[in-house]
Design an enzyme around this catalytic site. Structure first.
Site, PDB file in Angstrom:
ATOM      1  N   ASP A  53      48.021  40.412  49.161  1.00  0.00           N
ATOM      2  CA  ASP A  53      48.717  41.514  49.811  1.00  0.00           C
ATOM      3  C   ASP A  53      50.054  41.743  49.102  1.00  0.00           C
ATOM      4  O   ASP A  53      50.393  41.064  48.136  1.00  0.00           O
ATOM      5  CB  ASP A  53      48.894  41.236  51.301  1.00  0.00           C
ATOM      6  CG  ASP A  53      49.783  40.030  51.553  1.00  0.00           C
ATOM      7  OD1 ASP A  53      50.275  39.429  50.583  1.00  0.00           O
ATOM      8  OD2 ASP A  53      49.978  39.684  52.723  1.00  0.00           O
ATOM      9  N   CYS A  95      26.742  24.660  64.441  1.00  0.00           N
ATOM     10  CA  CYS A  95      25.690  24.881  65.438  1.00  0.00           C
ATOM     11  C   CYS A  95      24.393  24.151  65.075  1.00  0.00           C
ATOM     12  O   CYS A  95      23.638  23.760  65.964  1.00  0.00           O
ATOM     13  CB  CYS A  95      25.429  26.379  65.613  1.00  0.00           C
ATOM     14  SG  CYS A  95      26.766  27.201  66.512  1.00  0.00           S
ATOM     15  N   CYS A 116      22.399  30.295  65.987  1.00  0.00           N
ATOM     16  CA  CYS A 116      23.374  30.362  64.896  1.00  0.00           C
ATOM     17  C   CYS A 116      23.008  29.357  63.802  1.00  0.00           C
ATOM     18  O   CYS A 116      22.631  28.223  64.089  1.00  0.00           O
ATOM     19  CB  CYS A 116      24.776  30.079  65.433  1.00  0.00           C
ATOM     20  SG  CYS A 116      26.039  30.037  64.140  1.00  0.00           S
TER      21      CYS A 116
END
Lengths: 373, 373
Positions: free
Chosen positions: A93, A308, A303
């Site tokens: 940025d 998970c 997931c």
């Protein structure tokens, strides 16, 4: 390979677009969500972790890296890719957002901004030329023109700030010496349609390789943010990527892709993860909740993330309650997988002509924070 | 497969031994260093990380798990292996060391110990039967008899405590109901050769599958620790594994293997890692040191750990200075690799008849903490 963007398809029922960005460090299928690696690391994760998640673009922060460890040091290492050992595309940025957030620690003039470091109070100065020079040392694939990020609701201030942002965009472009980095201009203008339109028109005239939409998600309403995107859609050139900076939540991905956005970044998934909050298709959930104390299920049954596939809610809650560092990595992995996987599905749905259905289904199931936390 | 130990070779020039422990969850080549996973996680690491490091045995803490998340909860998940998703061998300690460290929060009697939780001040009681029952719920492959860990220098207190520890060892053995867990007895006796000998003889008479040496590395000198090991070597049965609890440093591995120890665990490698200190063949080094600010080398040039294969000293230092969580995982990976790899080399050197040479070379190059930090 230098930078280019190819728009591959556009949705018939919305402004959603699918494309691909080519960069010297690899391809970025769009729309894309970029995990944030403020200090040359996506917090808690290794580059290996990011590759396993399928991240294709990460963001790092010019302001933070300039202060620590310093752009010259990173240049000595051959740039940020080598320093942090992330081989894929990187975006930096402009530092504008961080510098203008330093209330009371910065002073703006026509030429640039003088500010004090949040780390040690030392005085520094950013000008468009300086910010481009720093970003050339960092060596990201996509870099940003220096801009002023004003409070969104003050019209007169936005008029003044926008003039500076535009002059700084011209100076940023003129200051660029490397041809292997794509310089994006940043559209500002607060919540004012006329200023946003004026900004998009001006920056388009500079013929930059991509356009950011800055100064949103800073206190305005979602409706105002969406309105600004709708104003910008017909003005920004269709064959250039549009990057909505600092956005978003899972809902934002759908709402803003629908309004023509190609690129996103946000600290939200990684930041809330470190507080124990995770995304699910039903909304955001805090894993510290006592109802998970003996729950043998994963965060989400279907997931495919490592967390998970491996651990129960009860174990994750135990790690959080016991203040174990591993918890932060496991929740971060899940949340980034959720964002990246959702974005991959969004992209596929655009190709399949099914985006609006997917959006409606997702948003119907996804309850917002306030109703869950 | 139930527990067994096979002594494969003995060094000619020292008491160093190489063997293999068979457990229901896999084999443990000895001598072995076990990383510590106090709260059902080796801090900062996943089970995948541990497998990639080649860890063959990990330790978890009865006292901590009993308090949080609770042994019943872990039993509901089918035991610790399933709860934390570590498929390999696990050892749990007796909780004695932790309980006796709770100065002012515990009261000892013949039957057991009443203590207050360090977390919430709630009152609890451990007896030998209770500690075995907890460890049966946790389901580790190797479990410990409940013992008293007294201050090492008080002879009269050690006499009294040792009698309790022996009666508790008998009760621990009698309380055992599972046949798939190996119950080790814990030799105590402070720094007193006669008490240590007496303890080893008594526990040997109980014919347990393995023997711990407890109550060392708690304030006595290294020379005193080594003397105790030399006293115990001829008394403890040669065909049973000997486990020196809570030890050690890299130097300790060599000195104590040379004195007949087969098993080690210690928080040192993982704890100092989180302070930015790493092991090298030349000694311990703190990565925060300014001399690493622009160093492009890894921690060790010939180290095969992920951290050294991937990152520069400058990057690691940056992460530490910037207080990035990733730093803690990367230093932990290196330190555990260092310990596990050193132990693999020690074991091979015993087979090769080269242990004493390796020990001398290592200790000649390895400077102690005081000269480096």
């Amino acid at each position: 390979m230098t930078f280019s963007f190819k728009l591959l398809t556009q949705d018939k029922n919305s402004h959603a677009r699918a494309g691909i960005i080519h960069t010297p460090h690899g391809d970025v299928p769009t729309p894309v969500f970029a995990p944030v690696g403020t200090q040359a690391t996506v917090k808690t994760l290794t580059p290996n972790d990011l590759q396993e998640l399928g991240a294709t673009l990460i963001l790092s922060n010019t302001y933070h890296l300039y202060l620590r460890p310093g752009a010259d040091l990173i240049a000595e290492f051959g740039g940020l890719h080598h320093f942090m050992q992330w081989p894929g595309p990187i975006l930096t940025d402009s530092g504008g957002f961080q510098v203008f957030s330093l209330e009371g620690l910065r002073k703006i003039d026509e030429d640039g901004v003088t500010f004090r470091s949040h780390i040690d109070g030392s005085e520094h100065r950013f000008t468009p030329e300086k910010v481009i020079a720093i970003q050339e040392k960092l060596g990201a694939d996509i870099i940003m023109a220096f801009d002023e990020c004003p409070p969104p609701h003050d019209y007169n201030y936005n008029v003044e700030a926008l003039r500076r942002t535009h002059r700084w965009a011209e100076r940023s472009k003129a200051a660029q010496t490397r041809s292997d980095q794509a310089l994006y201009g940043i559209v500002q203008g607060g919540i004012f349609a006329d200023l946003r339109a004026q900004s998009a028109e001006f920056l388009t005239s500079l013929d930059l390789p991509g356009y950011c939409i800055g100064g949103l998600s800073v206190g305005e309403t979602k409706a105002q943010m969406h309105e600004m995107l709708e104003v910008l859609h017909p003005i920004l050139p269709h064959h250039k990527p549009r990057y909505l900076m600092g956005v978003g939540s899972p809902e934002d991905l759908f709402e803003c892709v629908a309004r023509g956005v190609d690129q996103f970044d946000c600290v939200l998934p990684t930041r809330i993860a470190r507080n124990g909050a995770v995304f699910t298709k039903q909304g955001r959930v805090n894993l510290r909740n006592a109802r998970f104390a003996a729950d043998k299920n994963p965060i989400e049954l279907d997931c495919q993330c490592y967390t998970c596939r491996t651990f129960s809610l009860a174990y994750l809650r135990h790690l959080l309650i016991a203040e174990e560092i591993l918890a932060l990595r496991l929740t971060t992995l899940h949340n980034l997988h959720f964002m990246l996987d959702t974005m991959r599905r969004i992209r596929q749905s655009i190709f399949d002509g099914a985006f609006t259905n997917y959006k409606n289904d997702f948003l119907a199931a996804y309850r917002t924070v306030s109703s869950r936390q």
